[in-house]
Design a protein around this motif. Structure first.
Motif, short mmCIF file in Angstrom:
data_model
loop_
_atom_site.label_atom_id
_atom_site.label_comp_id
_atom_site.label_asym_id
_atom_site.label_seq_id
_atom_site.Cartn_x
_atom_site.Cartn_y
_atom_site.Cartn_z
N GLU A 1 -3.10 5.05 7.23
CA GLU A 1 -2.57 3.89 8.12
C GLU A 1 -2.96 2.54 7.45
N GLY A 2 -2.02 1.74 6.93
CA GLY A 2 -2.37 0.57 6.52
C GLY A 2 -3.37 0.94 5.34
N ASN A 3 -4.48 0.16 5.20
CA ASN A 3 -5.47 0.20 3.98
C ASN A 3 -6.44 1.44 4.34
N LEU A 4 -6.35 2.09 5.20
CA LEU A 4 -7.20 3.43 5.68
C LEU A 4 -6.82 4.71 5.47
N VAL A 5 -7.85 5.40 5.07
CA VAL A 5 -7.41 6.87 4.95
C VAL A 5 -8.71 7.53 5.69
N ALA A 6 -8.20 8.73 6.60
CA ALA A 6 -9.18 9.39 7.23
C ALA A 6 -8.92 10.71 6.91
N LEU A 7 -10.11 11.45 6.33
CA LEU A 7 -10.21 12.96 5.86
C LEU A 7 -11.05 13.71 6.94
N HIS A 8 -10.42 14.69 7.34
CA HIS A 8 -11.06 15.67 8.20
C HIS A 8 -11.57 16.85 7.44
N THR A 9 -12.66 17.35 7.22
CA THR A 9 -13.08 18.36 6.54
C THR A 9 -14.09 19.42 7.02
N HIS A 10 -13.99 20.59 6.37
CA HIS A 10 -14.90 21.88 7.02
C HIS A 10 -16.05 22.05 5.70
N GLN A 11 -17.07 21.97 5.94
CA GLN A 11 -17.98 22.01 4.74
C GLN A 11 -18.98 23.28 5.05
N THR A 12 -19.00 24.09 4.00
CA THR A 12 -19.94 25.23 4.21
C THR A 12 -21.21 25.13 3.40
N TRP A 13 -22.47 25.12 3.88
CA TRP A 13 -23.83 24.93 2.90
C TRP A 13 -24.34 26.28 2.74
N MET B 1 0.78 -1.20 0.02
CA MET B 1 0.04 0.02 0.03
C MET B 1 0.79 1.31 0.04
N ASN B 2 0.43 2.25 -0.87
CA ASN B 2 1.09 3.43 -0.79
C ASN B 2 0.32 4.36 -0.08
N LEU B 3 0.83 4.82 0.97
CA LEU B 3 -0.19 5.70 1.82
C LEU B 3 -0.47 7.00 1.25
N GLU B 4 0.71 7.56 0.60
CA GLU B 4 0.68 9.04 -0.02
C GLU B 4 -0.61 8.98 -1.18
N ILE B 5 -0.44 7.93 -1.93
CA ILE B 5 -1.11 7.79 -2.97
C ILE B 5 -2.67 7.66 -2.63
N ASN B 6 -2.60 6.74 -1.74
CA ASN B 6 -4.14 6.52 -0.99
C ASN B 6 -4.74 8.02 -0.56
N LYS B 7 -3.79 8.62 0.06
CA LYS B 7 -4.27 9.76 0.58
C LYS B 7 -4.98 10.81 -0.57
N GLU B 8 -3.95 10.82 -1.56
CA GLU B 8 -4.16 11.94 -2.69
C GLU B 8 -5.43 11.35 -3.51
N ASN B 9 -5.55 9.89 -3.60
CA ASN B 9 -6.81 9.35 -4.07
C ASN B 9 -8.18 9.44 -3.28
N ALA B 10 -8.17 9.63 -2.12
CA ALA B 10 -9.19 9.74 -1.11
C ALA B 10 -9.61 11.11 -1.39
N ILE B 11 -8.89 11.97 -1.26
CA ILE B 11 -9.18 13.52 -1.29
C ILE B 11 -9.96 13.73 -2.78
N ALA B 12 -9.01 13.35 -3.78
CA ALA B 12 -9.27 13.51 -5.26
C ALA B 12 -10.98 12.95 -5.39
N PHE B 13 -11.35 11.63 -4.92
CA PHE B 13 -12.35 11.08 -4.92
C PHE B 13 -13.71 12.08 -4.25
N TYR B 14 -13.28 12.12 -2.99
CA TYR B 14 -14.30 12.95 -2.55
C TYR B 14 -14.60 14.52 -3.13
N ARG B 15 -13.43 15.05 -3.31
CA ARG B 15 -13.56 16.49 -4.22
C ARG B 15 -14.37 16.43 -5.39
N THR B 16 -14.06 15.35 -5.98
CA THR B 16 -14.80 15.02 -7.65
C THR B 16 -16.36 14.89 -7.02
#
Length: 125
Positions: free
Chosen positions: A72-84, A1-16
């Protein structure tokens, strides 16, 4: 598992998805299964797509800021601020599990509205 790629992909997934293109997010970042733990979203990729398409139609001016991302491992956690609309603000924590091919296959989240009159001066970040 590449943690940095997983982090980038989780952010890109959610942003998209959040910015209005959940189908592209699923096609690019999700594996052969998608297990959903948010009780307001139907299980599987079509449930995810339908939810985010509805959110985009109903709330096109919402915004998201990625405050932090932890892997960590195969998990990525995102902490976000959303404005509606009406300046309703939320803190969200999303957790994604990645499969052995580096694709997202499972999601959990927790959402909390930021109060107008907090009991302390600390931010929620």
């Amino acid at each position: 598992m590449n943690l940095e790629i997983n982090k980038e992909n989780a952010i890109a997934f959610y942003r998209t998805a959040y910015s209005g293109n959940p189908r592209a997010a699923v096609e690019t970042y999700v594996g052969s299964e998608y297990i959903q733990h948010n009780p307001d979203v139907a299980d599987g990729t079509e449930g995810f797509i339908a939810y985010f398409e509805r959110m985009q139609n109903e709330y096109p001016n919402k915004s998201i800021e990625f405050v932090r991302c932890i892997a960590e491992g195969n998990l990525v956690a995102l902490h976000t601020h959303q404005t509606w609309p009406d300046n309703d603000q939320y803190v969200t924590m999303d957790f994604f599990r990645f499969d052995s091919n580096g694709k997202i296959c499972e999601h959990w989240d927790a959402i909390q509205q930021i109060p107008n009159n907090p009991a302390n001066l600390n931010t929620m970040y």
